[in-house]
Design a protein around this motif. Sequence first.
Motif, PDB file in Angstrom:
ATOM      1  N   ALA A   1      -6.325 -33.242 -26.336  1.00  0.00           N
ATOM      2  CA  ALA A   1      -5.053 -32.882 -26.951  1.00  0.00           C
ATOM      3  C   ALA A   1      -4.938 -33.307 -28.402  1.00  0.00           C
ATOM      4  O   ALA A   1      -4.070 -32.838 -29.111  1.00  0.00           O
ATOM      5  CB  ALA A   1      -3.898 -33.489 -26.161  1.00  0.00           C
ATOM      6  N   ALA A   2      -5.814 -34.182 -28.871  1.00  0.00           N
ATOM      7  CA  ALA A   2      -5.730 -34.644 -30.252  1.00  0.00           C
ATOM      8  C   ALA A   2      -7.072 -34.484 -30.933  1.00  0.00           C
ATOM      9  O   ALA A   2      -7.894 -35.377 -30.925  1.00  0.00           O
ATOM     10  CB  ALA A   2      -5.304 -36.098 -30.301  1.00  0.00           C
TER      11      ALA A   2
ATOM     12  N   GLN B   1       1.891 -34.005 -19.544  1.00  0.00           N
ATOM     13  CA  GLN B   1       1.192 -34.207 -20.808  1.00  0.00           C
ATOM     14  C   GLN B   1       2.113 -33.917 -21.991  1.00  0.00           C
ATOM     15  O   GLN B   1       2.066 -34.604 -23.012  1.00  0.00           O
ATOM     16  CB  GLN B   1      -0.050 -33.324 -20.863  1.00  0.00           C
ATOM     17  CG  GLN B   1      -1.142 -33.748 -19.887  1.00  0.00           C
ATOM     18  CD  GLN B   1      -2.364 -32.858 -19.951  1.00  0.00           C
ATOM     19  OE1 GLN B   1      -2.628 -32.210 -20.966  1.00  0.00           O
ATOM     20  NE2 GLN B   1      -3.128 -32.815 -18.868  1.00  0.00           N
TER      21      GLN B   1
ATOM     22  N   TRP C   1       2.890 -36.543 -24.988  1.00  0.00           N
ATOM     23  CA  TRP C   1       2.599 -36.274 -26.390  1.00  0.00           C
ATOM     24  C   TRP C   1       3.852 -36.183 -27.245  1.00  0.00           C
ATOM     25  O   TRP C   1       3.834 -36.456 -28.443  1.00  0.00           O
ATOM     26  CB  TRP C   1       1.741 -35.014 -26.516  1.00  0.00           C
ATOM     27  CG  TRP C   1       0.341 -35.298 -26.091  1.00  0.00           C
ATOM     28  CD1 TRP C   1      -0.251 -34.947 -24.910  1.00  0.00           C
ATOM     29  CD2 TRP C   1      -0.637 -36.064 -26.798  1.00  0.00           C
ATOM     30  NE1 TRP C   1      -1.529 -35.450 -24.856  1.00  0.00           N
ATOM     31  CE2 TRP C   1      -1.794 -36.125 -25.985  1.00  0.00           C
ATOM     32  CE3 TRP C   1      -0.647 -36.697 -28.038  1.00  0.00           C
ATOM     33  CZ2 TRP C   1      -2.946 -36.804 -26.378  1.00  0.00           C
ATOM     34  CZ3 TRP C   1      -1.796 -37.370 -28.435  1.00  0.00           C
ATOM     35  CH2 TRP C   1      -2.927 -37.413 -27.610  1.00  0.00           C
TER      36      TRP C   1
ATOM     37  N   SER D   1       4.417 -38.099 -30.660  1.00  0.00           N
ATOM     38  CA  SER D   1       4.871 -37.423 -31.875  1.00  0.00           C
ATOM     39  C   SER D   1       6.013 -38.198 -32.523  1.00  0.00           C
ATOM     40  O   SER D   1       6.071 -38.340 -33.749  1.00  0.00           O
ATOM     41  CB  SER D   1       5.329 -35.993 -31.547  1.00  0.00           C
ATOM     42  OG  SER D   1       4.243 -35.181 -31.161  1.00  0.00           O
TER      43      SER D   1
ATOM     44  N   ASN E   1       0.429 -33.864 -33.251  1.00  0.00           N
ATOM     45  CA  ASN E   1      -0.517 -34.975 -33.122  1.00  0.00           C
ATOM     46  C   ASN E   1      -1.955 -34.495 -33.270  1.00  0.00           C
ATOM     47  O   ASN E   1      -2.821 -34.788 -32.444  1.00  0.00           O
ATOM     48  CB  ASN E   1      -0.337 -35.693 -31.786  1.00  0.00           C
ATOM     49  CG  ASN E   1       0.666 -36.817 -31.886  1.00  0.00           C
ATOM     50  OD1 ASN E   1       0.476 -37.762 -32.635  1.00  0.00           O
ATOM     51  ND2 ASN E   1       1.738 -36.700 -31.139  1.00  0.00           N
TER      52      ASN E   1
END
Length: 221
Positions: free
Chosen positions: A18-19, A167, A171, A175, A197
């Motif tokens: 995710a990042a 998720q 996140w 953020s 992010n």
Amino acid sequence: MHRRRRTTLTLTAAVIAAAPLLTACGSKAHPGAAAVVGGDRITVAQLEGRVNEVREAQRAAVPDDAQYSQAIAKSGGLTRSTLHTMVLDKVLHRAATDAGVSVTRRDIQTMRTGLEQQAGGRKALEQGWLQQYSVAPDRLDDSLRTEIEAQKLAGKLGADMNSPQGQAVFWKALSGASKKLDIDLNPRYGTWDVDKNKRTDTKTPWLREVSGGGAAQEQRA
């Protein structure tokens, strides 16, 4: 214990997926800094030191030149991924602190003992973490602290990290922490998108990033 292992790897995979890695342009001038997070500088020297730790650990683990070259190839862009980790760790810690989450030494030792048993010993765990996540053995406890912090934060938020909805909740908290920390990256490494992010590239064709074990081995245009 098996369940704990699945949770740890799920969170690690979520963070990695995710990042995306950082790379290219901050807005403020901070000479000598790779990034500034919440007013704290991550210096270029600190970043290079962390990268060198990983490369030295890889060299020690794989003395054969050909195999070492393969290990280097598998962890290309190490400087960017290392900076990403250093910044994201600070973001996670801020989000966890805001949520009232803390990690004890006992928490770390409990997780480490369980993972060592599953891996087949201390050395096996250290080598596995080095190969999978580019974490030098001396940094393993720090990495486990981050894992536990992420687990506890997810639990405090009621976020199921096995679901897209969970998720998203996780996140969103990060953020919010990113915005509070006012993250600024050196132009050579990238910008930080606080809403997503993740990094945003800036086109700098004249700039060649030096990455890898000691600043001279892995160049990317």
